[in-house]
Design a protein around this motif. Sequence first.
Motif, PDB file in Angstrom:
ATOM      1  N   LEU A  41     -16.719 -65.347 -66.920  1.00  0.00           N
ATOM      2  CA  LEU A  41     -15.308 -65.714 -66.744  1.00  0.00           C
ATOM      3  C   LEU A  41     -14.358 -64.574 -67.110  1.00  0.00           C
ATOM      4  N   GLU A  42     -14.796 -63.349 -66.899  1.00  0.00           N
ATOM      5  CA  GLU A  42     -13.994 -62.189 -67.284  1.00  0.00           C
ATOM      6  C   GLU A  42     -12.625 -62.172 -66.597  1.00  0.00           C
ATOM      7  N   GLN A  43     -12.583 -62.429 -65.303  1.00  0.00           N
ATOM      8  CA  GLN A  43     -11.300 -62.418 -64.592  1.00  0.00           C
ATOM      9  C   GLN A  43     -10.386 -63.532 -65.100  1.00  0.00           C
ATOM     10  N   LEU A  64      -5.669 -65.341 -68.360  1.00  0.00           N
ATOM     11  CA  LEU A  64      -5.159 -66.060 -69.536  1.00  0.00           C
ATOM     12  C   LEU A  64      -4.393 -65.113 -70.455  1.00  0.00           C
ATOM     13  N   ARG A  65      -4.916 -63.924 -70.654  1.00  0.00           N
ATOM     14  CA  ARG A  65      -4.218 -62.935 -71.474  1.00  0.00           C
ATOM     15  C   ARG A  65      -2.875 -62.570 -70.874  1.00  0.00           C
ATOM     16  N   GLN A  98       2.428 -59.901 -72.577  1.00  0.00           N
ATOM     17  CA  GLN A  98       2.554 -59.345 -73.930  1.00  0.00           C
ATOM     18  C   GLN A  98       1.196 -58.923 -74.496  1.00  0.00           C
ATOM     19  N   ARG A  99       0.126 -59.330 -73.858  1.00  0.00           N
ATOM     20  CA  ARG A  99      -1.222 -58.952 -74.290  1.00  0.00           C
ATOM     21  C   ARG A  99      -1.843 -58.024 -73.261  1.00  0.00           C
ATOM     22  N   CYS A 100      -2.652 -57.098 -73.749  1.00  0.00           N
ATOM     23  CA  CYS A 100      -3.421 -56.252 -72.829  1.00  0.00           C
ATOM     24  C   CYS A 100      -4.491 -57.116 -72.172  1.00  0.00           C
ATOM     25  N   ASN A 126      -7.082 -57.534 -75.079  1.00  0.00           N
ATOM     26  CA  ASN A 126      -6.435 -58.665 -75.748  1.00  0.00           C
ATOM     27  C   ASN A 126      -5.437 -58.209 -76.821  1.00  0.00           C
ATOM     28  N   GLY A 127      -5.215 -56.905 -76.936  1.00  0.00           N
ATOM     29  CA  GLY A 127      -4.315 -56.385 -77.967  1.00  0.00           C
ATOM     30  C   GLY A 127      -2.854 -56.531 -77.620  1.00  0.00           C
TER      31      GLY A 127
END
Length: 110
Positions: free
Chosen positions: A5-7, A12-13, A103-105, A109-110
Amino acid sequence: ADEGLEQVARWLRSVGVDTKMFPLPKTTKDKPLTGRLWNSERSSSLFEMALDEKRLIVTCSKSLIRRKDCPPYLLIKQRDNAGAFKSVVRSTGISFRSEAMFQRCTLCNG
C-alpha cells in the motif's frame, strides 16, 4: 501500512495523515527475497511498532491479520490504489483540513 500500500500511504501523507510504512526486508544479490513476507519475526516487529506507537495496521494481507496477537487493523480488500485510499478514509473517518494538506513529506513522512 504494509508494502503493498505504498502509494496509498503517500496519498494519506499528502492530506496530512501520519502514515508509517513497514518496508520489505532487505535483500542482497546473493540472498533474494523468497518465501512468506510475513514470517513470525517480521510480524512481531510490525505488531510491536503498532502497539508502541498506537498505530492502526493497514494491510491487504489476510495471513497477517489471522495471527492471534494482531493489534488493531484495517484489512483493505480493494486492489486498486484509489479504491484502497477511499476505503481507508471511509473506515477511519479521516477529515481533510486545508492547513494539513502537503505538510508531510510523501516519501519519508517528515
